[in-house]
Scaffold this motif. Structure first.
Motif, mmCIF file in Angstrom:
data_model
loop_
_atom_site.group_PDB
_atom_site.id
_atom_site.type_symbol
_atom_site.label_atom_id
_atom_site.label_comp_id
_atom_site.label_asym_id
_atom_site.label_seq_id
_atom_site.Cartn_x
_atom_site.Cartn_y
_atom_site.Cartn_z
ATOM 1 N N PRO A 41 0.983 -1.391 0.178
ATOM 2 C CA PRO A 41 0.237 0.003 0.051
ATOM 3 C C PRO A 41 0.658 1.286 0.029
ATOM 4 N N GLY A 42 0.246 2.028 -0.827
ATOM 5 C CA GLY A 42 1.434 3.330 -0.968
ATOM 6 C C GLY A 42 2.807 3.385 -1.536
ATOM 7 N N LYS A 43 3.162 2.450 -2.038
ATOM 8 C CA LYS A 43 4.571 2.026 -2.630
ATOM 9 C C LYS A 43 4.420 1.684 -3.882
ATOM 10 N N GLU A 44 5.773 1.877 -4.613
ATOM 11 C CA GLU A 44 5.976 1.521 -5.923
ATOM 12 C C GLU A 44 5.735 -0.203 -6.024
ATOM 13 N N ARG A 45 5.640 -0.684 -7.313
ATOM 14 C CA ARG A 45 5.740 -2.055 -7.584
ATOM 15 C C ARG A 45 7.097 -2.404 -7.384
ATOM 16 N N GLU A 46 7.350 -3.579 -6.861
ATOM 17 C CA GLU A 46 8.831 -4.015 -6.734
ATOM 18 C C GLU A 46 8.960 -5.498 -7.192
ATOM 19 N N PHE A 47 10.068 -5.792 -7.803
ATOM 20 C CA PHE A 47 10.465 -7.161 -7.999
ATOM 21 C C PHE A 47 10.993 -8.034 -6.829
ATOM 22 N N VAL A 48 10.289 -9.116 -6.901
ATOM 23 C CA VAL A 48 10.652 -10.201 -5.732
ATOM 24 C C VAL A 48 11.690 -11.335 -6.000
ATOM 25 N N ALA A 49 11.392 -11.968 -7.066
ATOM 26 C CA ALA A 49 12.191 -13.322 -7.693
ATOM 27 C C ALA A 49 11.663 -13.648 -8.878
ATOM 28 N N ALA A 50 12.627 -14.304 -9.443
ATOM 29 C CA ALA A 50 12.195 -14.990 -10.755
ATOM 30 C C ALA A 50 13.265 -16.176 -11.103
ATOM 31 N N LEU A 51 12.556 -17.018 -12.056
ATOM 32 C CA LEU A 51 13.061 -18.307 -12.429
ATOM 33 C C LEU A 51 13.437 -18.546 -13.962
ATOM 34 N N ALA A 52 14.634 -18.551 -14.237
ATOM 35 C CA ALA A 52 14.566 -18.770 -15.885
ATOM 36 C C ALA A 52 14.022 -20.124 -16.277
ATOM 37 N N TYR A 53 13.675 -19.741 -17.785
ATOM 38 C CA TYR A 53 12.993 -20.804 -18.423
ATOM 39 C C TYR A 53 13.961 -21.944 -18.964
ATOM 40 N N SER A 63 16.352 -8.024 -0.681
ATOM 41 C CA SER A 63 15.649 -8.192 0.901
ATOM 42 C C SER A 63 15.037 -9.444 0.779
ATOM 43 N N MET A 64 15.056 -10.070 -0.180
ATOM 44 C CA MET A 64 14.338 -11.221 -0.153
ATOM 45 C C MET A 64 15.230 -12.745 -0.102
ATOM 46 N N LYS A 65 16.558 -12.387 -0.591
ATOM 47 C CA LYS A 65 17.229 -13.479 -0.599
ATOM 48 C C LYS A 65 17.671 -14.282 0.852
ATOM 49 N N GLY A 66 17.568 -15.342 0.800
ATOM 50 C CA GLY A 66 17.583 -16.252 1.998
ATOM 51 C C GLY A 66 16.405 -16.599 2.707
ATOM 52 N N ARG A 67 15.170 -15.733 2.426
ATOM 53 C CA ARG A 67 13.881 -16.043 2.994
ATOM 54 C C ARG A 67 12.933 -16.297 1.959
ATOM 55 N N PHE A 68 13.104 -15.934 0.688
ATOM 56 C CA PHE A 68 12.091 -16.526 -0.111
ATOM 57 C C PHE A 68 12.783 -17.509 -1.252
ATOM 58 N N THR A 69 11.941 -18.387 -1.760
ATOM 59 C CA THR A 69 12.693 -19.410 -2.737
ATOM 60 C C THR A 69 11.499 -19.458 -3.856
ATOM 61 N N VAL A 70 11.985 -19.413 -5.092
ATOM 62 C CA VAL A 70 10.941 -19.466 -6.226
ATOM 63 C C VAL A 70 11.319 -20.748 -6.946
ATOM 64 N N SER A 71 10.089 -21.407 -7.331
ATOM 65 C CA SER A 71 10.453 -22.830 -7.869
ATOM 66 C C SER A 71 9.172 -23.072 -9.091
ATOM 67 N N ARG A 72 9.561 -24.042 -9.910
ATOM 68 C CA ARG A 72 8.439 -24.242 -10.989
ATOM 69 C C ARG A 72 8.223 -25.791 -10.976
ATOM 70 N N ASP A 73 7.201 -26.191 -11.536
ATOM 71 C CA ASP A 73 6.757 -27.636 -11.917
ATOM 72 C C ASP A 73 6.094 -27.492 -13.147
ATOM 73 N N ASN A 74 6.960 -27.822 -14.207
ATOM 74 C CA ASN A 74 6.600 -27.627 -15.508
ATOM 75 C C ASN A 74 5.464 -28.642 -15.879
#
Length: 124
Positions: A41-53, A63-74
């Motif tokens: 709320p009241g802030k700019e949109r910001e990038f969190v995490a991404a996973l390459a194809y 600020s997300m390193k070590g706390r957030f993990t992105v994964s995929r199940d194709n």
């Protein structure tokens, strides 16, 4: 085109965890790099995490390193964001995204496709 639908948001206490899911339809995500953005709320949109194809390359906001993990199940055409050690500053609407260009995520540029978002609220 690919359609994205997030789920898994909700209310969690400080220090807690949540796993967001993003179900894709319309096209296989196997040829897309996938990522997450958020907007508080009241802030700019910001990038969190991404996973390459390709391979297992990932990219996280500092600020997300070590706390957030992105994964995929194709096979399930689904992307996940595991969020641990949540703090009130993580309160935001989280958006799943898809882009054919990995470089866009590295530059934190706006991806091609967006979901409608899911709200995460972290209480103190």
């Amino acid at each position: 085109q690919v359609q994205l639908a997030e789920s898994g948001g909700g209310l969690v206490q400080t220090g807690g965890s949540l796993r967001l899911s993003c179900a894709a339809s319309g096209r296989s995500i196997s040829t897309y790099s996938m990522g997450w953005f958020r907007q508080s709320p009241g802030k700019e949109r910001e990038f969190v995490a991404a996973l390459a194809y390709f391979g297992a390359s990932t990219h996280y906001a500092e600020s997300m390193k070590g706390r957030f993990t992105v994964s995929r199940d194709n096979a399930k055409n689904t992307v996940y964001l595991q969020m641990n050690s949540l703090v009130p500053e993580d309160t935001a609407v989280y958006y799943c995204t898809a882009d054919s260009r990995w470089s866009d995520y590295l530059r934190h540029a706006s991806p091609d496709y967006w979901g409608k978002g899911t709200l995460v609220t972290v209480s103190s």
